[in-house]
Design a protein around this motif. Structure first.
Motif, PDB file in Angstrom:
ATOM      1  N   ARG A 202       0.854  -1.184   0.000  1.00 18.00           N
ATOM      2  CA  ARG A 202       0.000   0.000   0.000  1.00 18.00           C
ATOM      3  C   ARG A 202       0.892   1.238   0.000  1.00 18.00           C
ATOM      4  O   ARG A 202       2.053   1.187   0.424  1.00 18.00           O
ATOM      5  N   ILE A 203       0.329   2.346  -0.453  1.00 21.38           N
ATOM      6  CA  ILE A 203       1.092   3.590  -0.545  1.00 21.38           C
ATOM      7  C   ILE A 203       0.339   4.685   0.204  1.00 21.38           C
ATOM      8  O   ILE A 203      -0.878   4.795   0.082  1.00 21.38           O
ATOM      9  N   VAL A 204       1.085   5.470   0.994  1.00 24.18           N
ATOM     10  CA  VAL A 204       0.521   6.679   1.588  1.00 24.18           C
ATOM     11  C   VAL A 204       1.145   7.838   0.824  1.00 24.18           C
ATOM     12  O   VAL A 204       2.362   7.957   0.778  1.00 24.18           O
ATOM     13  N   ILE A 205       0.320   8.666   0.217  1.00 22.28           N
ATOM     14  CA  ILE A 205       0.861   9.772  -0.578  1.00 22.28           C
ATOM     15  C   ILE A 205       0.684  11.087   0.174  1.00 22.28           C
ATOM     16  O   ILE A 205      -0.416  11.392   0.642  1.00 22.28           O
ATOM     17  N   PHE A 206       1.781  11.829   0.303  1.00 19.92           N
ATOM     18  CA  PHE A 206       1.765  13.101   1.010  1.00 19.92           C
ATOM     19  C   PHE A 206       1.932  14.243   0.038  1.00 19.92           C
ATOM     20  O   PHE A 206       2.672  14.132  -0.949  1.00 19.92           O
TER      21      PHE A 206
END
Lengths: 367, 324
Positions: A202-206
């Motif tokens: 999974r990716i958390v994009i900031f």
């Protein structure tokens, strides 16, 4: 659930580096924190580690609130961007450091270090000092050192930033393999969207300290939550259109926008693969000239120029290119298979729209 | 770092033929000759002369001059003073360098300026300052006179000026910047990542300092100690003001050299040079150690900067078998 952030904010001298961020990481997940530099992703990682304390909000590791727990007691493994190996210690001592601190028995330390040395393919290098190692070896020592005391989570700050492109690919594959073998919850920071898409669960994009989207690689690529994500993940054609008579227009391009009043400005985005072309000039609605072909290996990137001067990016395989008999300067007809209306930094985007390529008669009249 | 620059300059001129930007050979050789001649006349000749003068009455006279009770007491006092003031400055220097290199705080630049103060103040002025503070009519002097120390049933009046404490104070003040000055750039270059790594592995602050910080700055620290020690043993100005030069009691080696020299007789002059020769030997040893340490530091620095080794063997990435 392994790690949870609840409404975490971190301010440095009044400026919020991280702004009200909440997400969680499941046990055993390989998670990427992705964003442009200055996006706050490294600060988030350091707050999970305890190297920074949140200004407000809570950090939980395995259900336990960690705000008041010092970095020493969090039982995390941290791999620094430049590895931060102890330069006055050899490989063995570097890996053994955390175990000595935790007062392991000498025999246990030796056994654990040997196990890691073997696992990381460092056999025979135990006596070497950091300056005698290659970049890839240094990184493996750093990961081994972090994993030695069996941490509950492994945190990596830009793990592939400090090595050259050729080794990077191998290191990525190694991290995936390692994660698969050890199944330790892993979070890594990267500014490289390709890297995040390729190896994470999974990716958390900031974006500028705020959370832009959390999701599986496929999800953030195919259903970007906002314009920032859409543009940051992969390549996208973006057009500024204006609605007239229920149609969003720019140049000769038209996109149905029935529910919008006249004069509304809409940002329309579509991926390169949504642009289809044919040498048969009557097949698709728009006329264009192929201006440039860029070679990317198996794929080619194409730049088309429409009659109005608008430029669109497309991509296809070499085989498709040959089948269509394309060459630079060739006249083609184009269609745009699907597109999105992009929203500025807001929550979810409307679902992608399929458009019929026979323009409705009302539109035809306008042409 | 001066060593690094020096090496680079000589290295370049050896390796390459004359570049367009280089001076003509004549200018080059004139400059080299001037510098060399200056060094020989002002540094090497006097040094050689010190030894020649010291040995003018023979080797036995030389050693006799050294074991003369008053000279011997001067040697002992010098050793005692530097044995106290050097460790004091090491503790202070490490604290100051740590604070400056690793933290950001208000008044940091003021602290840096203050550390440099002893360099810019004339040692004689520094000595006078202590006399004013601790002398009979000074602020602390009065207080100390009024508050004698009672120890083991005896009463001691603490005397600073014209006594060993004053000499230690003056020496410590003058040699104050050496350790801190050497450590600050080294600590700044090392950064804080290694310490942070130690913290994430569970190490306490003390363990981190002892096992991570100190080893990574050891060459800089030793270098600072050597310079500090050389200055502590050789200091004349500040010490001469506070010591009072009581023969056999508050005379350090440099003061002893002066008083012997002023003795007038040939024997006395030879003895002055004998004591001076010890200081000269100290200077030479310091110089040798300094060169060695600079070389060590430079090597460490180059290693830290070095791109990873990329030989064929090391490039080999582990095959899946390595992970079984």
């Amino acid at each position: 659930m392994s790690i949870e952030l609840r409404n975490v904010t971190k301010k440095f001298g009044g400026v919020a580096a991280v702004n009200n961020v909440s997400f969680n990481v499941n046990e055993g997940e390989l998670m990427a924190l992705l964003g442009p530099s200055g996006g706050g992703k490294t600060t988030v990682l350091r707050m999970i580690a305890g190297l920074e304390m949140p200004t407000s909000g809570d950090v939980f590791i395995r259900g336990q609130r960690m705000n008041d727990v010092s970095v020493r007691e969090r039982n995390i493994g941290f791999v620094f961007q430049n590895y931060a190996l102890f330069k006055n210690m050899n490989v063995f001592k570097n890996i053994a450091f955390g175990l000595k601190i935790k007062k392991w028995k000498r025999a246990d330390i030796t056994a654990r270090v040997e196990e890691l040395v073997k696992l990381f393919g460092l056999s025979g290098l135990e006596k070497r000092y950091p300056h005698q190692l290659s970049g890839g070896q240094r990184q493996r020592v750093a990961i081994a050192r972090a994993l030695a005391p069996k941490p509950s989570v492994l945190l990596l700050d830009e793990p592939f930033g400090a090595v050259d492109a050729k080794i990077r690919q191998e290191l990525r594959e190694e991290l995936v393999r390692l994660h698969h073998d050890l199944n330790v919850t892993t979070i890594f920071v990267t500014h490289d969207q390709e890297e995040a898409l390729e190896i994470s669960n999974r990716i958390v994009i900031f974006s500028e300290g705020k959370l832009a989207q959390v999701g599986a690689p496929r999800e953030v690529y195919e259903q970007p939550a906002n314009e920032f994500v859409a543009l940051f993940i992969g390549v996208m054609n973006v057009l500024n259109t204006e609605v007239k008579d229920g149609i969003a227009r720019i140049g000769e391009l038209q996109f149905p926008a029935n529910d919008q009043p006249d004069g509304t400005r809409l940002r329309i985005g579509f991926r390169p693969y949504a642009v289809q072309c044919s040498p048969d000039l009557s097949l698709y609605p728009y006329r264009a000239v192929l201006r440039h072909t860029f070679f990317l290996g198996v794929m080619l990137r194409l730049e088309f120029e429409l009659e109005s001067g608008l430029k669109l990016r497309s991509r296809m395989t070499k085989e498709e290119y040959a089948q269509l008999g394309l060459e630079e300067g060739k006249q083609v007809s184009l269609q745009i298979r699907n597109y999105r209306v992009l929203k500025k930094e807001e929550s979810s985007l409307p679902a992608e729209k399929e458009i019929s390529y026979q323009p409705p008669p009302t539109i035809a009249e306008h042409i | 770092m001066a060593g690094a620059v020096k090496r680079k300059i000589t290295g370049d001129s050896h390796r390459q033929s004359r570049r367009g930007t280089e001076e003509s050979p004549i200018v080059k050789w004139v400059l080299i000759s001037v510098a060399m001649a200056f060094c020989v006349v002002f540094l090497l000749l006097p040094l050689a002369n010190v030894f020649a003068q010291a040995l003018q009455l023979g080797v036995s006279a030389y050693f006799k001059a050294l074991i003369d009770p008053n000279s011997w007491s001067a040697i002992r006092l010098t050793l005692i003073v530097s044995a106290i003031s050097v460790p004091l400055n090491v503790i202070f220097g490490v604290c100051a360098a740590w604070a400056i290199a690793k933290f950001n705080f208000r008044g940091k630049s003021l602290l840096i300026t203050l550390i440099d103060l002893p360099f810019s103040v004339s040692p004689v002025v520094a000595g006078l300052m202590f006399v004013v503070l601790f002398g009979m009519n000074g602020f602390f002097g009065h207080w100390l006179q009024d508050h004698p120390v009672h120890l083991f049933g005896k009463v001691y009046e603490i005397k600073i000026i014209f006594a060993i404490p004053g000499i230690v104070l003056a020496t410590t003040f003058v040699t104050f910047p050496f350790v801190a000055r050497e450590l600050i750039p080294v600590m700044q270059a090392t950064g804080t990542e290694q310490e942070q790594a130690a913290l994430t592995l569970g190490a306490s602050g003390w363990t981190t300092f002892w096992h991570v910080t100190l080893p990574s700055v050891k060459w800089g620290l030793i270098y600072g100690i050597i310079l500090c020690n050389a200055r502590a043993m050789g200091e004349f100005g500040a010490v001469s003001v506070v010591s009072g030069g009581i023969v056999g009691r508050t005379e350090t080696m440099p003061l002893r050299v002066q008083s012997l020299w002023q003795g007038g007789s040939t024997e006395s002059e030879a003895a002055a040079f004998a004591v001076a020769s010890l200081l000269a030997v100290l200077a030479l040893v310091t110089l040798g150690l300094k060169t060695f340490l600079e070389w060590q530091q430079e090597r460490d620095f180059e290693r830290a900067q070095q791109a990873p080794a990329t030989t064929q063997e090391e490039r080999r990435f582990p095959s899946p078998e390595d992970f079984r």
